[in-house]
Structures are given as C-alpha cells and as structure tokens.
Design an enzyme around this catalytic site. Structure first.
Site, short mmCIF file in Angstrom:
data_model
loop_
_atom_site.label_atom_id
_atom_site.label_comp_id
_atom_site.label_asym_id
_atom_site.label_seq_id
_atom_site.Cartn_x
_atom_site.Cartn_y
_atom_site.Cartn_z
N ASP A 44 0.82 -1.21 0.00
CA ASP A 44 0.00 0.00 0.00
C ASP A 44 0.85 1.26 0.00
OD1 ASP A 44 -2.36 1.44 -0.14
OD2 ASP A 44 -2.60 1.55 2.03
N ASP A 46 1.08 3.79 -1.95
CA ASP A 46 0.32 4.30 -3.08
C ASP A 46 0.78 5.64 -3.65
OD1 ASP A 46 -0.55 5.87 -0.99
OD2 ASP A 46 -2.55 4.99 -0.94
N ARG A 71 6.85 6.61 -0.82
CA ARG A 71 6.49 5.98 0.45
C ARG A 71 7.29 4.71 0.68
NH1 ARG A 71 0.17 5.55 1.15
NH2 ARG A 71 0.76 5.10 3.28
N ASN A 145 4.74 10.51 3.76
CA ASN A 145 3.32 10.38 3.48
C ASN A 145 2.84 11.61 2.73
OD1 ASN A 145 0.70 9.35 3.52
ND2 ASN A 145 0.81 8.71 5.63
#
Length: 166
Positions: A44, A46, A71, A145
């Site tokens: 994840d 993303d 990330r 993030n």
C-alpha cells in the site's frame, strides 16, 4: 481473466499505473509516459504525495527532472521529458521490503516479472495464508506520506518531511 498470447501481460500483473507517476498531455488527455515505483505493490505504498519538477545537473549534464520521495523509502529522479529512470537512493534508515533498486531501471532488485503477485522479501507482507508479515520498513504509512516537500532552486535544496519512529 488475462489472456495468454505467448508473452506475459506485465502491465496487468504489475497493476499498471498504481503506485505510479503519469505525464498526461493537456491537449488530449492521453498518457505521455508513466513510471511505476513499486510494481504489484503488496504494501500500500500508493504514492500520494507531490512530485517536484526541478532542473539539475546529473553527471555534468543539465537535466529536466521530476523527483519523488516515495512511500517505499526510496528517493527517485526521473527525466520529465520521457519518464526514464535517472537515479534512485534509499532515504529511510531501515528498509526491509526489498534489497535495493536496479541502477538501470529503478525497479526493486528482487522484482520478478514472471510472477503475477510479487513477494519482494518473503515475510515482509501478510497474505491470506499468513495475515501478519514480519517487520516492515518503512511501515505502510511510508517513509514519506502526504506532507508536502519544498524545493529551493537558488540553493538547490529539497526539504522533505518523513515519518519517524513508526
């Protein structure tokens, strides 16, 4: 279902355009190029944050770049005219999901184009058979993030927040 035509459909197996950056033509909306950071991303990562556009010298040559603190814990520099990989460097202290990046393509070193589902470092992510993986670094919130970075072209400095202590 994927049709087999003698060659593997890498785009589908990698979930093409997920965890990616795309250059889109403003005149017709067509994709000019794309680059995927974590093919078939099981973590994840993303890639929700910005991609600063900078001009910089690379090996003494002036380059037009798009850069990204992903990330997944790597910092990427791509040629913004065609999307080709220029450089990548780990920026987090601890990274357990892969052993590094291919210096020519920027793909994870343990990426296997013959697998429909990637398992970069065994045990680094959960599966249906084993819901909890081993320790994952960076965590699913990523090395960076959504918090935006800033680039100062006069100083040639990119200021980048990152996740610490997760």
């Amino acid at each position: 279902m994927r049709a087999r035509t003698g060659t593997r459909n890498i785009a589908r197996a990698d979930n093409k355009w997920a965890a990616s950056v795309l250059a889109i033509s403003p005149s017709d909306g067509k994709i000019k190029w794309g680059y995927q950071y974590t093919p078939n991303d099981p973590y994840d990562y993303d890639e929700i944050s910005e991609h600063p556009i900078i001009n910089a010298k690379v090996n003494g040559e002036d380059r037009k770049l798009v850069v990204h603190a992903a990330r997944n814990g790597f910092y990427y520099a791509l040629d913004r005219t065609n999307g080709s990989f220029v450089a990548g460097k780990q920026y987090v202290d601890d990274l357990t999901w892969t052993t590094g990046l291919d210096p020519k393509t920027g793909r994870p070193l343990n990426y296997d184009p013959n697998k429909d589902i990637q398992e970069y470092n065994p045990g680094s992510h959960g599966t249906r058979a084993k819901p909890v993986g081993e320790r994952l670094c960076p965590a699913v919130s990523g090395g960076k993030n959504w918090e935006p970075s800033a680039y100062n072209p006069e100083l040639n400095v990119l200021l980048r927040p990152h996740q610490a202590g997760l």
